[in-house]
Design a protein around this motif. Structure first.
Motif, PDB file in Angstrom:
ATOM      1  N   SER A 119       1.646  -1.767  14.296  1.00  0.00           N
ATOM      2  CA  SER A 119       0.645  -2.635  13.674  1.00  0.00           C
ATOM      3  C   SER A 119      -0.160  -3.309  14.780  1.00  0.00           C
ATOM      4  CB  SER A 119       1.301  -3.679  12.759  1.00  0.00           C
ATOM      5  OG  SER A 119       2.302  -4.408  13.451  1.00  0.00           O
TER       6      SER A 119
ATOM      7  N   ASP B 131       0.849  -1.184   0.000  1.00  0.00           N
ATOM      8  CA  ASP B 131       0.000   0.000   0.000  1.00  0.00           C
ATOM      9  C   ASP B 131       0.886   1.235   0.000  1.00  0.00           C
ATOM     10  OD1 ASP B 131      -1.939   1.916   0.282  1.00  0.00           O
ATOM     11  OD2 ASP B 131      -2.510   1.377   2.334  1.00  0.00           O
TER      12      ASP B 131
ATOM     13  N   VAL C  47       1.927  -4.393   4.250  1.00  0.00           N
ATOM     14  CA  VAL C  47       0.861  -4.575   5.230  1.00  0.00           C
ATOM     15  C   VAL C  47       0.601  -6.065   5.413  1.00  0.00           C
ATOM     16  CG1 VAL C  47      -1.565  -4.128   5.775  1.00  0.00           C
ATOM     17  CG2 VAL C  47      -0.198  -2.366   4.619  1.00  0.00           C
TER      18      VAL C  47
ATOM     19  N   GLU D 113       1.115  -0.860   9.567  1.00  0.00           N
ATOM     20  CA  GLU D 113       2.116  -1.304   8.597  1.00  0.00           C
ATOM     21  C   GLU D 113       2.981  -2.411   9.188  1.00  0.00           C
ATOM     22  OE1 GLU D 113       4.124   2.333   8.279  1.00  0.00           O
ATOM     23  OE2 GLU D 113       2.546   3.351   7.150  1.00  0.00           O
ATOM     24  N   TRP D 114       3.333  -3.368   8.364  1.00  0.00           N
ATOM     25  CA  TRP D 114       4.283  -4.420   8.720  1.00  0.00           C
ATOM     26  C   TRP D 114       5.702  -3.882   8.570  1.00  0.00           C
ATOM     27  CZ3 TRP D 114       7.144  -8.362   5.761  1.00  0.00           C
ATOM     28  CH2 TRP D 114       7.445  -9.504   6.510  1.00  0.00           C
TER      29      TRP D 114
ATOM     30  N   GLU E 267      -1.881  -8.878   6.363  1.00  0.00           N
ATOM     31  CA  GLU E 267      -3.330  -8.980   6.409  1.00  0.00           C
ATOM     32  C   GLU E 267      -3.823  -9.880   7.532  1.00  0.00           C
ATOM     33  OE1 GLU E 267      -4.662 -10.094   2.535  1.00  0.00           O
ATOM     34  OE2 GLU E 267      -3.859  -8.301   1.577  1.00  0.00           O
TER      35      GLU E 267
ATOM     36  N   HIS F 154       4.326   0.732   1.424  1.00  0.00           N
ATOM     37  CA  HIS F 154       4.340   0.051   2.711  1.00  0.00           C
ATOM     38  C   HIS F 154       3.964  -1.412   2.527  1.00  0.00           C
ATOM     39  CE1 HIS F 154       4.393   4.104   4.312  1.00  0.00           C
ATOM     40  NE2 HIS F 154       3.192   4.356   3.838  1.00  0.00           N
TER      41      HIS F 154
ATOM     42  N   GLU G 122      -4.606  -3.709  11.412  1.00  0.00           N
ATOM     43  CA  GLU G 122      -4.372  -2.313  11.064  1.00  0.00           C
ATOM     44  C   GLU G 122      -2.882  -2.007  11.154  1.00  0.00           C
ATOM     45  OE1 GLU G 122      -6.651   0.222  13.578  1.00  0.00           O
ATOM     46  OE2 GLU G 122      -8.600  -0.564  12.924  1.00  0.00           O
TER      47      GLU G 122
END
Length: 246
Positions: A148, A103, A108, A134-135, A110, A106, A132
């Motif tokens: 996260s 994204d 992310v 960012e990884w 899931e 970034h 929710e």
């Protein structure tokens, strides 16, 4: 009860952000040194510290409260701006997967990664209700900070014989991470100049008769073009044994 769940957290927290899978034998093995170029896996899916492309794999060895374990993380598949990571454990023939997406640069996650059951045979499985944050942020650098959060359900296997209130526990896992600086690190895979990342992970379970709030701290070492090569915390150490790039 808190001590029981603290043991579970210790076994899963250090590996919640890394992984395992199947890399082609013909791919070259990386043994340290400079940062190689990072391939673009798809439109809008590129990160300088995590090569998202089929053929990328890292084999890790873990030593900690759950005992010894070796596993390989690989990019199993890539489609559009998403990818599936596979984590294969050599001592149990268990493979778990995790979906990630890109994204705006970034990465992310899931879903929350169920590494505890695979590594330590805890008898728990994890269902992600929502995720929710960012990884890995796109601008990973000294001074970066990110969070996260995962709303999960911890399900106990029937064989554990736990009381009903412990069979399905709703929890919130929060990972706060920051880049402290750079440091040279040596692991079996090689010697690298890495970003030193501090990770503070908490698990809150408010629906128990006695609410639980458990914390685990660790230090991670991320290398440009290579990924995470080491994690240390709570008496457990994870080190990259080999790195295979696409």
């Amino acid at each position: 009860m808190n001590r029981f769940f603290t043991r579970i957290m210790s076994s899963i927290a250090l590996v919640a952000l890394v992984g395992a899978g199947c890399a082609p034998a013909s791919s070259p093995s990386v043994s340290g040194g400079g940062a190689p170029s990072v391939p673009v896996a798809s439109k809008g899916c590129m990160h300088p510290y995590f090569p998202i492309a089929p053929g990328y794999a890292v084999t890790y060895a873990s030593q900690g409260p759950a005992g010894k374990s070796e596993y390989t993380m690989s990019v199993d598949s890539v489609q559009g701006s998403g990818a599936v990571l596979a984590y294969a454990f050599s001592n149990s023939n268990v493979t778990v997967t995790q979906n990630i997406s890109c994204d705006g640069g970034h990465i992310v996650a899931e879903g929350y990664l169920d590494m505890g059951s695979a590594m330590g045979n805890t008898g728990f499985s994890f269902i992600t209700n929502s995720a929710e944050g960012e990884w890995l942020p796109s601008n990973l650098a000294v001074g970066s900070e990110w969070t996260s959060t995962f709303d999960i359900t911890m399900q106990a296997s029937a064989a554990m014989g736990l009381p009903e209130f412990l069979q399905n526990v709703q929890s919130v896992v929060t990972m706060n991470r920051s880049v402290m600086g750079t440091e040279e690190v040596t692991v079996p895979a090689g010697t690298y100049t890495a970003l030193k990342v501090k990770s503070h992970m908490t698990m809150e379970s408010a629906d128990l008769p006695v609410p639980m709030n458990t914390a685990v701290d660790s230090i991670e070492y991320w290398v440009k073009g290579v990924g995470m090569v080491k994690s240390v915390g709570e008496g457990a150490t994870i080190e990259a044994q080999s790195v295979t790039l696409p």
